[in-house]
Design a protein around this motif. Structure first.
Motif, PDB file in Angstrom:
ATOM      1  N   SER A  66       0.801  -1.231   0.000  1.00  0.00           N
ATOM      2  CA  SER A  66       0.000   0.000   0.000  1.00  0.00           C
ATOM      3  C   SER A  66       0.834   1.282   0.000  1.00  0.00           C
ATOM      4  O   SER A  66       0.305   2.365  -0.238  1.00  0.00           O
ATOM      5  CB  SER A  66      -0.956  -0.016   1.179  1.00  0.00           C
ATOM      6  N   GLU A  67       2.146   1.162   0.245  1.00  0.00           N
ATOM      7  CA  GLU A  67       3.033   2.329   0.140  1.00  0.00           C
ATOM      8  C   GLU A  67       2.934   2.954  -1.256  1.00  0.00           C
ATOM      9  O   GLU A  67       3.105   4.159  -1.416  1.00  0.00           O
ATOM     10  CB  GLU A  67       4.500   1.942   0.390  1.00  0.00           C
ATOM     11  N   VAL A  68       2.670   2.104  -2.270  1.00  0.00           N
ATOM     12  CA  VAL A  68       2.545   2.578  -3.658  1.00  0.00           C
ATOM     13  C   VAL A  68       1.404   3.606  -3.765  1.00  0.00           C
ATOM     14  O   VAL A  68       1.540   4.628  -4.434  1.00  0.00           O
ATOM     15  CB  VAL A  68       2.279   1.372  -4.604  1.00  0.00           C
ATOM     16  N   PHE A  69       0.285   3.338  -3.082  1.00  0.00           N
ATOM     17  CA  PHE A  69      -0.864   4.245  -3.123  1.00  0.00           C
ATOM     18  C   PHE A  69      -0.546   5.543  -2.382  1.00  0.00           C
ATOM     19  O   PHE A  69      -0.852   6.642  -2.850  1.00  0.00           O
ATOM     20  CB  PHE A  69      -2.111   3.602  -2.483  1.00  0.00           C
ATOM     21  N   LEU A  70       0.074   5.389  -1.207  1.00  0.00           N
ATOM     22  CA  LEU A  70       0.420   6.572  -0.418  1.00  0.00           C
ATOM     23  C   LEU A  70       1.411   7.455  -1.180  1.00  0.00           C
ATOM     24  O   LEU A  70       1.276   8.672  -1.200  1.00  0.00           O
ATOM     25  CB  LEU A  70       1.006   6.152   0.938  1.00  0.00           C
ATOM     26  N   GLU A  71       2.408   6.812  -1.822  1.00  0.00           N
ATOM     27  CA  GLU A  71       3.413   7.578  -2.579  1.00  0.00           C
ATOM     28  C   GLU A  71       2.762   8.427  -3.663  1.00  0.00           C
ATOM     29  O   GLU A  71       3.177   9.554  -3.904  1.00  0.00           O
ATOM     30  CB  GLU A  71       4.454   6.632  -3.212  1.00  0.00           C
ATOM     31  N   GLU A  72       1.746   7.885  -4.330  1.00  0.00           N
ATOM     32  CA  GLU A  72       1.063   8.643  -5.383  1.00  0.00           C
ATOM     33  C   GLU A  72       0.307   9.835  -4.785  1.00  0.00           C
ATOM     34  O   GLU A  72       0.332  10.932  -5.336  1.00  0.00           O
ATOM     35  CB  GLU A  72       0.132   7.725  -6.183  1.00  0.00           C
ATOM     36  N   ALA A  73      -0.339   9.624  -3.642  1.00  0.00           N
ATOM     37  CA  ALA A  73      -1.040  10.731  -2.976  1.00  0.00           C
ATOM     38  C   ALA A  73      -0.030  11.810  -2.557  1.00  0.00           C
ATOM     39  O   ALA A  73      -0.267  13.009  -2.724  1.00  0.00           O
ATOM     40  CB  ALA A  73      -1.816  10.225  -1.767  1.00  0.00           C
ATOM     41  N   LEU A  74       1.136  11.387  -2.044  1.00  0.00           N
ATOM     42  CA  LEU A  74       2.166  12.338  -1.606  1.00  0.00           C
ATOM     43  C   LEU A  74       2.770  13.079  -2.795  1.00  0.00           C
ATOM     44  O   LEU A  74       3.090  14.256  -2.701  1.00  0.00           O
ATOM     45  CB  LEU A  74       3.268  11.611  -0.825  1.00  0.00           C
ATOM     46  N   ARG A  75       2.907  12.377  -3.914  1.00  0.00           N
ATOM     47  CA  ARG A  75       3.437  13.018  -5.125  1.00  0.00           C
ATOM     48  C   ARG A  75       2.496  14.153  -5.551  1.00  0.00           C
ATOM     49  O   ARG A  75       2.931  15.271  -5.846  1.00  0.00           O
ATOM     50  CB  ARG A  75       3.569  11.979  -6.251  1.00  0.00           C
ATOM     51  N   ARG A  76       1.186  13.864  -5.545  1.00  0.00           N
ATOM     52  CA  ARG A  76       0.198  14.885  -5.908  1.00  0.00           C
ATOM     53  C   ARG A  76       0.210  16.046  -4.908  1.00  0.00           C
ATOM     54  O   ARG A  76       0.041  17.208  -5.275  1.00  0.00           O
ATOM     55  CB  ARG A  76      -1.200  14.269  -5.997  1.00  0.00           C
ATOM     56  N   MET A  77       0.406  15.714  -3.613  1.00  0.00           N
ATOM     57  CA  MET A  77       0.445  16.735  -2.567  1.00  0.00           C
ATOM     58  C   MET A  77       1.640  17.674  -2.780  1.00  0.00           C
ATOM     59  O   MET A  77       1.506  18.895  -2.754  1.00  0.00           O
ATOM     60  CB  MET A  77       0.548  16.036  -1.199  1.00  0.00           C
ATOM     61  N   ARG A  78       2.827  17.069  -3.003  1.00  0.00           N
ATOM     62  CA  ARG A  78       4.054  17.872  -3.139  1.00  0.00           C
ATOM     63  C   ARG A  78       4.048  18.682  -4.417  1.00  0.00           C
ATOM     64  O   ARG A  78       4.539  19.815  -4.436  1.00  0.00           O
ATOM     65  CB  ARG A  78       5.286  16.956  -3.083  1.00  0.00           C
ATOM     66  N   GLU A  79       3.482  18.102  -5.479  1.00  0.00           N
ATOM     67  CA  GLU A  79       3.376  18.794  -6.764  1.00  0.00           C
ATOM     68  C   GLU A  79       2.626  20.118  -6.586  1.00  0.00           C
ATOM     69  O   GLU A  79       2.893  21.089  -7.281  1.00  0.00           O
ATOM     70  CB  GLU A  79       2.612  17.878  -7.719  1.00  0.00           C
TER      71      GLU A  79
END
Ligand code: ZN
Length: 159
Positions: free
Chosen positions: A75-88
């Motif tokens: 599930s880290e894969v899902f969190l990483e995508e959410a964090l990528r969108r957040m940081r972007e």
């Protein structure tokens, strides 16, 4: 500072013999959580809270359980995508407050390891992350675990 708040909820049934992961940490327990991925109820709720704070599509829309790419994935894969969108969009985690609802396993012995791992995954100091375990106290049948969390994201004003 620009602030955005997000709410996440998730629940999964137990599945005999599957490894149990909470907040990305392997917990010694006879059952894991049923699901297309590793069933990490805590990471799913956090991911959805971050996506919700940003007004992005939710975890089920981004990572459909009908999509074979996400079968058995951590599930880290899902969190990483959410964090990528957040940081972007220039946001960081101001704080995160999570409630894990389960009669078992007990959360308290794992609390520090899970908070430490969440701090690493989110890139936010541990004093911004709260994790509480609550027993179900007769609410619904105890065949799994649920998680509710609230996240506050912040972005510094420009100029
Ligand atoms: Zn889930």
């Amino acid at each position: 500072m620009n602030l955005r708040i997000g709410l996440g909820f998730d629940s999964h049934e137990f599945e005999e013999g599957k490894p149990l992961y909470l907040g990305g940490v392997r917990i010694d327990f006879p059952h894991g959580l049923k699901g297309h991925s590793d069933g990490d109820v805590l990471l799913h709720a956090i991911t959805d809270a971050i996506l919700g704070a940003l007004g992005e599509p939710d975890i089920g829309e981004l990572f459909s359980d009908k999509d074979e790419r996400w079968r058995g994935v951590r599930s880290e894969v899902f969190l990483e995508e959410a964090l990528r969108r957040m940081r972007e969009r220039g946001y960081e985690v101001v704080n995160l407050d999570c409630v894990l609802i389960a009669d078992e396993p007990k959360i308290s012995p794992h609390k520090e390891a899970v908070r430490e791992n969440l701090s690493r995954l989110l890139g936010a100091p541990e004093d911004r992350i709260s994790l509480k375990g609550k027993r179900r106290e007769g609410f619904c049948e105890a065949k799994g675990m649920a998680c509710i969390c609230v996240v506050l994201l912040g972005k510094r004003d420009e100029g």
